[in-house]
Design an enzyme around this catalytic site. Structure first.
Site, PDB file in Angstrom:
ATOM      1  N   HIS A 109       0.879  -1.174   0.000  1.00 47.49           N
ATOM      2  CA  HIS A 109       0.000   0.000   0.000  1.00 47.49           C
ATOM      3  C   HIS A 109       0.915   1.222   0.000  1.00 47.49           C
ATOM      4  CE1 HIS A 109      -2.612  -2.876   2.262  1.00 47.49           C
ATOM      5  NE2 HIS A 109      -3.614  -2.233   1.734  1.00 47.49           N
ATOM      6  N   ASP A 112       2.329   1.909   3.383  1.00 51.32           N
ATOM      7  CA  ASP A 112       3.267   0.936   3.973  1.00 51.32           C
ATOM      8  C   ASP A 112       4.661   1.258   3.486  1.00 51.32           C
ATOM      9  OD1 ASP A 112       0.880  -0.652   4.196  1.00 51.32           O
ATOM     10  OD2 ASP A 112       1.461  -1.787   2.396  1.00 51.32           O
TER      11      ASP A 112
HETATM   12  C1  XLS Z   1      -7.930  -6.296   4.204  1.00 49.23           C
HETATM   13  C2  XLS Z   1      -7.405  -6.512   2.862  1.00 49.23           C
HETATM   14  C3  XLS Z   1      -6.261  -5.629   2.414  1.00 49.23           C
HETATM   15  C4  XLS Z   1      -6.104  -5.645   0.922  1.00 49.23           C
HETATM   16  C5  XLS Z   1      -5.270  -4.544   0.356  1.00 49.23           C
HETATM   17  O1  XLS Z   1      -8.759  -7.036   4.714  1.00 49.23           O
HETATM   18  O2  XLS Z   1      -7.076  -7.859   2.748  1.00 49.23           O
HETATM   19  O3  XLS Z   1      -5.082  -5.974   3.042  1.00 49.23           O
HETATM   20  O4  XLS Z   1      -5.567  -6.858   0.465  1.00 49.23           O
HETATM   21  O5  XLS Z   1      -5.763  -3.300   0.698  1.00 49.23           O
END
Ligand code: XLS
Ligand code: CA
Ligand code: CA
Length: 448
Positions: A109, A112
């Protein structure tokens, strides 16, 4: 990709080298028992089938905190003097981990990868700085980007949603973030770009104009698609279904809901689905069900590999170790002809009680071995004549004659009535469910 592990200024996982394949007899927790990257199965190597990715969020930000208490792990890369220094160190730790583990892909993300700044421009500048460094690390190591995404759910401004927020100024902010995340994904050669609509849903029907929000969502995704294509993004846009959590209801409920939405808004040519195991189970399905629905629609794009806890209705994001799940998932993937530009991303977090540095490796090794075993069993299943023939024989009455005419849409209800009236009571044809379930168990434990 290179076999030599990357180490930056600091080695973050000292004492752990490149994870070797030692095979089924090995008792070494830091070795693969089943994942042998170059082993050829059904015409492709395991690495080519499985296309493993490690995520930056749970693996390098996750310290074990839960709603009841703080983290239980301290990582050296989090201790830097400034958020940007921490981001740089985290990235080096991540590339050391990717190369020691031997995965070809990673995912992130925006926030991150780089800390959010105190303005749109400051956030863009932080992201640009980190994208440049990530590009260098990718070139040095050969590790590639499976997908990037924007976090439109953590900051309090997104409490009522991102693209579906009732306040336009928040929608604009979400647009700024997705623009920058798309720029970053393109700069890093990302194969896919993911939209997970964590807060794209509602908490209360009485205060929500669901029709307007869904229209805004489609408009936003269309604009994102057009911007991505305008800057040269040739990959796949992915929507990741999830039925709820954090919202009471999430618009991207499950694979079939998203398929209908994409087709309704003319987006199915650019978008596919990223199916996460734990999200499928939260929506009352199995992992294999949502994979199958996506594959049937021609929209299986990528996988977030993890698992939930069958005893609670919560997104626990545990590492995938359930062999039934792995086998069933890989049956769908093989029957769909593979993952294409997608991959298997470990969107999974260590348990709060797992506090050793090596536990990060052990968890990923277990997930990779589970899917490697799943691939081997699935290959035996889909190539077994009894499995192959079962479905074909069940539907054989549609292969010719009146059944085929019905499939072509040539028989109306009146004609069906006359055919039924002229025929005797249909025979009962066994579905042979137990027989095929037994076969899969038999093949699970036969020789590779
Ligand atoms: C949350 C999601 C998230 C997505 C990416 O539940 O899994 O991590 O994969 O935003
Ligand atoms: Ca996910
Ligand atoms: Ca999840």
């Amino acid at each position: 990709m290179t076999q030599t592990p990357f180490t930056g200024d600091t080695e973050y996982f000292p004492g752990i080298g490149a994870i070797p394949y030692e095979g089924p007899g090995s008792d070494n927790p830091l070795a693969f028992k089943a994942y042998d990257a170059d082993r050829v199965v059904a015409g492709k190597t395991m690495a080519e089938h499985l296309r493993f990715a490690v995520c930056l969020w749970h693996t390098f930000h996750g310290t074990g905190n839960d709603p009841f208490g703080p983290g239980t792990r301290e990582y050296a890369w989090n201790a830097a003097a400034t958020p940007l220094d921490a981001a740089r160190q985290r990235l080096d730790a991540a590339f050391e981990f990717f190369t020691k583990l031997g995965v070809p892909f990673w995912c992130f993300h925006d926030f991150d990868l780089a800390p959010e700044g105190d303005s749109v421009a400051a956030s863009e500048a932080n992201l640009a700085t980190m994208v440049e460094l990530a590009g260098e690390r990718q070139t040095e190591t050969g590790v590639e980007l499976l997908w990037g995404t924007a976090n439109l759910f953590t900051h309090p401004r997104y409490m009522n949603g991102g693209a579906t927020n009732p306040d336009f100024s928040v929608v604009a902010r979400a647009g700024a973030q997705v623009k920058a995340a798309l720029d970053a994904t393109v700069a890093l050669g990302g194969r896919n770009y993911v939209f997970w609509g964590g807060r794209e849903g509602y908490a209360c029907l009485f205060n929500t104009d669901t029709k307007r929000e869904l229209d805004h969502f489609a408009t936003f995704l269309t604009q994102a698609r057009d911007y991505g294509r305008s800057i040269g993004f040739e990959g796949t846009f992915l929507i990741e279904p999830k039925p709820m959590e954090p919202m009471h209801h999430q618009y991207d409920f499950d694979a079939q809901t998203v398929t209908g939405f994409l087709r309704h808004h003319g987006l199915a040519g650019d978008f596919k689905l990223n199916i996460e195991a734990n999200h499928a189970t939260l929506s009352g399905h199995t992992f294999a069900h949502d994979l199958r629905m996506a594959a049937d629609a021609g929209l299986l794009g990528s996988i977030d590999a993890n698992r939930g806890n069958p005893q609670n209705g919560w997104d626990t994001d545990q590492f995938p170790t359930d062999m039934n799940d792995a086998v069933q998932a890989m049956i769908v993937v093989l029957e769909a002809g593979g993952l294409g530009a997608g991959g298997l991303n470990f969107d999974a977090k260590l348990r709060r009680e797992s506090t050793d540095l090596e536990d990060l490796f052990i968890a990923h090794i277990g997930g990779m071995d589970a899917f490697a075993r799943g691939l081997l069993v699935a290959d035996r299943v889909v190539s077994h004549p009894r499995y192959r023939n079962l479905r074909a024989e069940r539907y054989a009455s549609f292969d010719s004659g009146d059944g085929a005419a019905f499939e072509r849409g040539e028989l109306g209800l009146a004609q069906l009535r006359d055919l039924a009236a002229a025929a005797s009571e249909p025979a009962r044809i066994s579905g042979k469910q137990e027989r095929v379930e037994n076969l899969i168990n038999d093949l699970m434990f036969s020789e590779d």
